[in-house]
Design an enzyme around this catalytic site. Structure first.
Site, PDB file in Angstrom:
ATOM      1  N   ASP A   1     -37.436  58.999 -63.505  1.00  0.00           N
ATOM      2  CA  ASP A   1     -37.971  59.635 -64.711  1.00  0.00           C
ATOM      3  C   ASP A   1     -36.899  59.864 -65.768  1.00  0.00           C
ATOM      4  O   ASP A   1     -35.709  59.669 -65.523  1.00  0.00           O
ATOM      5  CB  ASP A   1     -38.677  60.957 -64.343  1.00  0.00           C
ATOM      6  CG  ASP A   1     -37.864  61.815 -63.381  1.00  0.00           C
ATOM      7  OD1 ASP A   1     -36.662  61.544 -63.196  1.00  0.00           O
ATOM      8  OD2 ASP A   1     -38.427  62.769 -62.824  1.00  0.00           O
TER       9      ASP A   1
ATOM     10  N   HIS B   1     -43.935  69.111 -57.145  1.00  0.00           N
ATOM     11  CA  HIS B   1     -43.900  67.880 -57.938  1.00  0.00           C
ATOM     12  C   HIS B   1     -42.814  66.930 -57.451  1.00  0.00           C
ATOM     13  O   HIS B   1     -41.797  67.353 -56.913  1.00  0.00           O
ATOM     14  CB  HIS B   1     -43.783  68.165 -59.444  1.00  0.00           C
ATOM     15  CG  HIS B   1     -42.432  68.564 -59.946  1.00  0.00           C
ATOM     16  ND1 HIS B   1     -42.127  69.835 -60.365  1.00  0.00           N
ATOM     17  CD2 HIS B   1     -41.297  67.852 -60.150  1.00  0.00           C
ATOM     18  CE1 HIS B   1     -40.872  69.886 -60.783  1.00  0.00           C
ATOM     19  NE2 HIS B   1     -40.338  68.686 -60.661  1.00  0.00           N
TER      20      HIS B   1
ATOM     21  N   GLU C   1     -46.545  66.290 -61.978  1.00  0.00           N
ATOM     22  CA  GLU C   1     -46.886  67.690 -61.787  1.00  0.00           C
ATOM     23  C   GLU C   1     -48.196  67.808 -60.996  1.00  0.00           C
ATOM     24  O   GLU C   1     -48.924  66.820 -60.852  1.00  0.00           O
ATOM     25  CB  GLU C   1     -47.042  68.362 -63.165  1.00  0.00           C
ATOM     26  CG  GLU C   1     -45.768  68.374 -64.005  1.00  0.00           C
ATOM     27  CD  GLU C   1     -44.766  69.470 -63.593  1.00  0.00           C
ATOM     28  OE1 GLU C   1     -44.861  70.000 -62.468  1.00  0.00           O
ATOM     29  OE2 GLU C   1     -43.899  69.789 -64.430  1.00  0.00           O
TER      30      GLU C   1
ATOM     31  N   ASN D   1     -43.126  73.579 -57.214  1.00  0.00           N
ATOM     32  CA  ASN D   1     -44.591  73.480 -57.209  1.00  0.00           C
ATOM     33  C   ASN D   1     -45.071  72.192 -56.530  1.00  0.00           C
ATOM     34  O   ASN D   1     -46.231  71.818 -56.647  1.00  0.00           O
ATOM     35  CB  ASN D   1     -45.148  73.566 -58.643  1.00  0.00           C
ATOM     36  CG  ASN D   1     -44.640  72.435 -59.535  1.00  0.00           C
ATOM     37  OD1 ASN D   1     -43.912  71.545 -59.086  1.00  0.00           O
ATOM     38  ND2 ASN D   1     -45.032  72.455 -60.806  1.00  0.00           N
TER      39      ASN D   1
END
Ligand code: GLP
Length: 248
Positions: free
Chosen positions: A67, A138, A143, A136
């Site tokens: 990314d 990800h 996400e 979380n």
């Protein structure tokens, strides 16, 4: 999923680096998928050591990063291109032209993402993909809620992820963190022949128990790795703290 628990972060990093080194020795022209963040820094340090001390040869290796922040040029010191140069590429004998990182300032970002997908396919796919994990759940910048079928694309970052990346380690002010990024999708990641997820620290314990023992759901993107046939999770004891089953 194969789960390996190591006592310390250093042991986690070394065990992960050994998996990469073995592949590079066995297949010198392998295609590696690489990750950024604090977690893989120790693993990259071990690879650099193996290159300097034992001659681990990166000259035929090709890499694709997961990314990049949208809007950041590769020269920006918080860009993932800069991170990779600084933490690995500048210290081993990899050819820079064989290191692919998404271009955060591409004129047409989605077109760039489509080209990235095509390139990965054309080159034969990723042999070994390294992943960290967000608190979380990800992976890359996928996400919670990211579709299983997603491919490389523009994504919005959650406030949680923006906060985690501006806690003093990377950006110093949340206002400086881009709100969007380019990220390989879940399907892109799941196409890798082998996946290695590493995690350390207590702050990852919740995400790890959901990933490993919870239901496979798009709400916890990393849990979708349960359906991948060759995924190894290496974690330290702090990240393993909430697991309820027995692992090696
Ligand atoms: C960012 C990256 C992820 C990384 C995550 C966790 O969101 N895009 O690839 O896994 O942060 O980072 P850290 O290792 O610093 O906890």
């Amino acid at each position: 999923m194969k789960v390996i628990i190591k006592k310390t972060t250093d042991e986690m990093s070394l065990a992960g680096a050994k998996i990469f080194a073995e592949l590079i020795c066995k297949k010198p022209n392998c295609i590696l998928g690489l990750a950024t963040g604090g977690t893989p820094v120790g693993l990259y340090k071990e690879l650099i050591k193996m290159h300097k001390q034992d001659g681990l040869d990166f000259s035929k290796v090709t890499t694709f990063n997961l990314d990049e922040y949208l809007g950041l040029d590769g020269d920006h010191d918080q860009s993932y291109r800069y991170f990779m140069n600084d933490n690995l590429f500048n210290h081993v004998n990899i050819k820079k032209e064989n290191t692919y990182v998404l271009n955060g300032v591409a004129a047409d970002p989605q077109l760039f993402c489509d080209g990235y997908e095509m390139l990965i396919k054309a080159i034969g796919g990723i042999d070994l993909q390294l992943l960290g994990i967000g608190g979380n759940g990800h992976i890359a910048f996928n996400e919670p809620g990211s579709p299983r079928s997603s491919r490389t694309r523009i994504v919005d970052l959650t406030p949680e992820t923006i906060a985690a990346n501006s806690d003093g380690r990377f950006f110093s002010d949340p206002k400086d963190v881009p709100t969007q990024a380019l990220s390989m999708g879940m399907a892109t990641i799941l196409d890798a022949k082998e996946i290695l997820l590493i995690a350390n620290k207590e702050s990852k314990a919740d995400a790890i128990v959901k990933t490993v023992e919870g239901p496979a759901t798009e709400d916890v993107p990393a849990s979708l790795l349960q359906a991948h046939s060759n995924t190894t999770v290496i974690i330290d004891e702090a990240a393993a703290a909430k697991l309820t089953k027995e692992y090696a």
